[in-house]
Design a protein around this motif. Structure first.
Motif, PDB file in Angstrom:
ATOM      1  N   ALA A  68       0.822  -1.219   0.000  1.00  0.00           N
ATOM      2  CA  ALA A  68       0.000   0.000   0.000  1.00  0.00           C
ATOM      3  C   ALA A  68       0.852   1.263   0.000  1.00  0.00           C
ATOM      4  N   ASP A  69       0.422   2.245  -0.788  1.00  0.00           N
ATOM      5  CA  ASP A  69       1.011   3.589  -0.750  1.00  0.00           C
ATOM      6  C   ASP A  69       0.241   4.494   0.207  1.00  0.00           C
ATOM      7  N   ILE A  70      -1.054   4.273   0.318  1.00  0.00           N
ATOM      8  CA  ILE A  70      -1.924   5.054   1.180  1.00  0.00           C
ATOM      9  C   ILE A  70      -2.848   4.103   1.928  1.00  0.00           C
ATOM     10  N   VAL A  71      -3.029   4.354   3.219  1.00  0.00           N
ATOM     11  CA  VAL A  71      -3.956   3.577   4.039  1.00  0.00           C
ATOM     12  C   VAL A  71      -5.176   4.454   4.320  1.00  0.00           C
ATOM     13  N   TYR A  72      -6.345   3.946   3.965  1.00  0.00           N
ATOM     14  CA  TYR A  72      -7.616   4.630   4.234  1.00  0.00           C
ATOM     15  C   TYR A  72      -8.388   3.785   5.227  1.00  0.00           C
ATOM     16  N   SER A  73      -8.743   4.378   6.351  1.00  0.00           N
ATOM     17  CA  SER A  73      -9.458   3.633   7.391  1.00  0.00           C
ATOM     18  C   SER A  73     -10.891   4.108   7.506  1.00  0.00           C
ATOM     19  N   ASN A  74     -11.814   3.151   7.367  1.00  0.00           N
ATOM     20  CA  ASN A  74     -13.237   3.410   7.552  1.00  0.00           C
ATOM     21  C   ASN A  74     -13.786   2.517   8.656  1.00  0.00           C
ATOM     22  N   VAL A  75     -12.904   2.061   9.568  1.00  0.00           N
ATOM     23  CA  VAL A  75     -13.338   1.175  10.638  1.00  0.00           C
ATOM     24  C   VAL A  75     -14.061   1.979  11.713  1.00  0.00           C
ATOM     25  N   GLY A  76     -14.795   1.284  12.547  1.00  0.00           N
ATOM     26  CA  GLY A  76     -15.532   1.958  13.609  1.00  0.00           C
ATOM     27  C   GLY A  76     -15.943   0.976  14.682  1.00  0.00           C
ATOM     28  N   GLY A  77     -16.700   1.480  15.660  1.00  0.00           N
ATOM     29  CA  GLY A  77     -17.167   0.642  16.747  1.00  0.00           C
ATOM     30  C   GLY A  77     -16.667   1.127  18.085  1.00  0.00           C
ATOM     31  N   ALA A  78     -17.190   0.534  19.131  1.00  0.00           N
ATOM     32  CA  ALA A  78     -16.826   0.950  20.481  1.00  0.00           C
ATOM     33  C   ALA A  78     -15.356   0.695  20.792  1.00  0.00           C
ATOM     34  N   ASP A  79     -14.737  -0.248  20.073  1.00  0.00           N
ATOM     35  CA  ASP A  79     -13.317  -0.549  20.289  1.00  0.00           C
ATOM     36  C   ASP A  79     -12.429   0.164  19.273  1.00  0.00           C
ATOM     37  N   LEU A  80     -12.871   1.314  18.783  1.00  0.00           N
ATOM     38  CA  LEU A  80     -12.131   2.021  17.728  1.00  0.00           C
ATOM     39  C   LEU A  80     -10.696   2.327  18.136  1.00  0.00           C
ATOM     40  N   ALA A  81     -10.474   2.709  19.387  1.00  0.00           N
ATOM     41  CA  ALA A  81      -9.113   3.059  19.807  1.00  0.00           C
ATOM     42  C   ALA A  81      -8.179   1.859  19.669  1.00  0.00           C
ATOM     43  N   ALA A  82      -8.649   0.678  20.033  1.00  0.00           N
ATOM     44  CA  ALA A  82      -7.824  -0.527  19.893  1.00  0.00           C
ATOM     45  C   ALA A  82      -7.535  -0.809  18.422  1.00  0.00           C
ATOM     46  N   GLN A  83      -8.525  -0.603  17.578  1.00  0.00           N
ATOM     47  CA  GLN A  83      -8.314  -0.802  16.145  1.00  0.00           C
ATOM     48  C   GLN A  83      -7.315   0.219  15.595  1.00  0.00           C
ATOM     49  N   THR A  84      -7.457   1.462  16.037  1.00  0.00           N
ATOM     50  CA  THR A  84      -6.535   2.506  15.589  1.00  0.00           C
ATOM     51  C   THR A  84      -5.107   2.193  16.009  1.00  0.00           C
ATOM     52  N   GLN A  85      -4.953   1.745  17.240  1.00  0.00           N
ATOM     53  CA  GLN A  85      -3.619   1.400  17.739  1.00  0.00           C
ATOM     54  C   GLN A  85      -3.008   0.286  16.893  1.00  0.00           C
ATOM     55  N   SER A  86      -3.828  -0.685  16.516  1.00  0.00           N
ATOM     56  CA  SER A  86      -3.343  -1.792  15.689  1.00  0.00           C
ATOM     57  C   SER A  86      -2.941  -1.303  14.302  1.00  0.00           C
ATOM     58  N   ILE A  87      -3.733  -0.404  13.718  1.00  0.00           N
ATOM     59  CA  ILE A  87      -3.415   0.153  12.395  1.00  0.00           C
ATOM     60  C   ILE A  87      -2.086   0.896  12.446  1.00  0.00           C
ATOM     61  N   LEU A  88      -1.914   1.730  13.461  1.00  0.00           N
ATOM     62  CA  LEU A  88      -0.681   2.513  13.578  1.00  0.00           C
ATOM     63  C   LEU A  88       0.536   1.622  13.835  1.00  0.00           C
ATOM     64  N   LYS A  89       0.355   0.573  14.611  1.00  0.00           N
ATOM     65  CA  LYS A  89       1.450  -0.368  14.869  1.00  0.00           C
ATOM     66  C   LYS A  89       1.879  -1.057  13.573  1.00  0.00           C
ATOM     67  N   ALA A  90       0.888  -1.464  12.769  1.00  0.00           N
ATOM     68  CA  ALA A  90       1.200  -2.119  11.496  1.00  0.00           C
ATOM     69  C   ALA A  90       1.870  -1.143  10.535  1.00  0.00           C
ATOM     70  N   MET A  91       1.404   0.106  10.513  1.00  0.00           N
ATOM     71  CA  MET A  91       2.023   1.100   9.638  1.00  0.00           C
ATOM     72  C   MET A  91       3.474   1.339  10.025  1.00  0.00           C
ATOM     73  N   ALA A  92       3.752   1.400  11.310  1.00  0.00           N
ATOM     74  CA  ALA A  92       5.137   1.581  11.763  1.00  0.00           C
ATOM     75  C   ALA A  92       5.996   0.390  11.350  1.00  0.00           C
ATOM     76  N   ALA A  93       5.465  -0.805  11.527  1.00  0.00           N
ATOM     77  CA  ALA A  93       6.226  -2.015  11.206  1.00  0.00           C
ATOM     78  C   ALA A  93       6.509  -2.127   9.708  1.00  0.00           C
ATOM     79  N   GLU A  94       5.567  -1.659   8.893  1.00  0.00           N
ATOM     80  CA  GLU A  94       5.716  -1.762   7.433  1.00  0.00           C
ATOM     81  C   GLU A  94       6.225  -0.465   6.811  1.00  0.00           C
ATOM     82  N   ASN A  95       6.584   0.497   7.651  1.00  0.00           N
ATOM     83  CA  ASN A  95       7.143   1.777   7.194  1.00  0.00           C
ATOM     84  C   ASN A  95       6.193   2.497   6.232  1.00  0.00           C
TER      85      ASN A  95
END
Length: 214
Positions: A68-95
């Motif tokens: 991916a060149d660009i990540v677009y997130s349309n996720v949601g829900g009561a656990d959004l913060a946990a999902q966001t943290q996971s997205i950011l962790k993956a982005m860091a790992a994959e540069n």
């Protein structure tokens, strides 16, 4: 040509964006969602890869993100913060650096007056996730654009105005087509609204609550 990873690809706004990207660009798309069979219509499209996964699954998410060149997130829900943290962790790992993130009005405490008070109660279960996600994204170092839509409609229109972080939110509603249009512009102009949080609403829709709420 770019490759766009769309997380939460079965969402209403995401599906409008997918169609515009396929119709108006030569970008390649990676559609990531739970129950990928819901987007089976794209399985035979040579520009589209459909992946069944949960953003909380780091291995699955990182694998999907690799091209991916660009990540677009349309996720949601009561656990959004946990999902966001996971997205950011993956982005860091994959540069990966460029993130377009769909949030909601109220994420910046920017909705004032009677409508702000009503909105706080109406989405009380979700606002903590939006607000924690906002802080996580700001602190992450990624090149983000957070989009904070007003209450969403399915009106067949593109009609919107924007506000920036620190400005009071305007209006009460906006169409999904309008939000998808803003995301489309960001994807096609990645230098636009970098490290910004953008409110989006339909002009002249101020009020104490959305018009369809009794």
């Amino acid at each position: 040509m770019k490759t766009i990873l769309i997380l939460g690809a079965n969402g209403g706004t995401a599906q409008i964006l997918i169609q515009r990207l396929l119709n108006e660009t030569d970008d390649e798309l990676i559609l990531f969602l739970r129950h990928a069979s819901r987007l089976a219509q794209y399985q035979d499209n040579g520009r589209v890869t459909v992946i069944d996964g949960d953003v909380l699954d780091q291995d699955r998410l990182r694998q999907a993100m690799q091209k991916a060149d660009i990540v677009y997130s349309n996720v949601g829900g009561a656990d959004l913060a946990a999902q966001t943290q996971s997205i950011l962790k993956a982005m860091a790992a994959e540069n990966k650096q460029r993130l377009i993130f769909i949030s909601a009005l109220g994420a910046n405490y920017e909705v004032k007056g009677n409508f702000g008070s009503w909105n706080e109660q109406a989405i009380a279960a979700y606002l903590p996730g939006f607000r924690e996600s906002d802080k996580l994204i700001q602190d992450s170092g990624v090149n983000y654009t957070e989009i904070r839509p007003a209450w969403l409609t399915d009106e067949d229109e593109i009609d919107y105005e924007t506000t920036q972080r620190g400005e009071n939110f305007k209006g009460t509603e906006v169409s999904r087509k309008s939000v998808a249009d803003l995301a489309f512009k960001l994807i096609n102009n990645p230098d636009m609204d970098q490290r910004a949080s953008v409110g989006v609403n339909k002009p002249s829709t101020d009020g104490d609550k959305p018009r369809w709420i009794e």
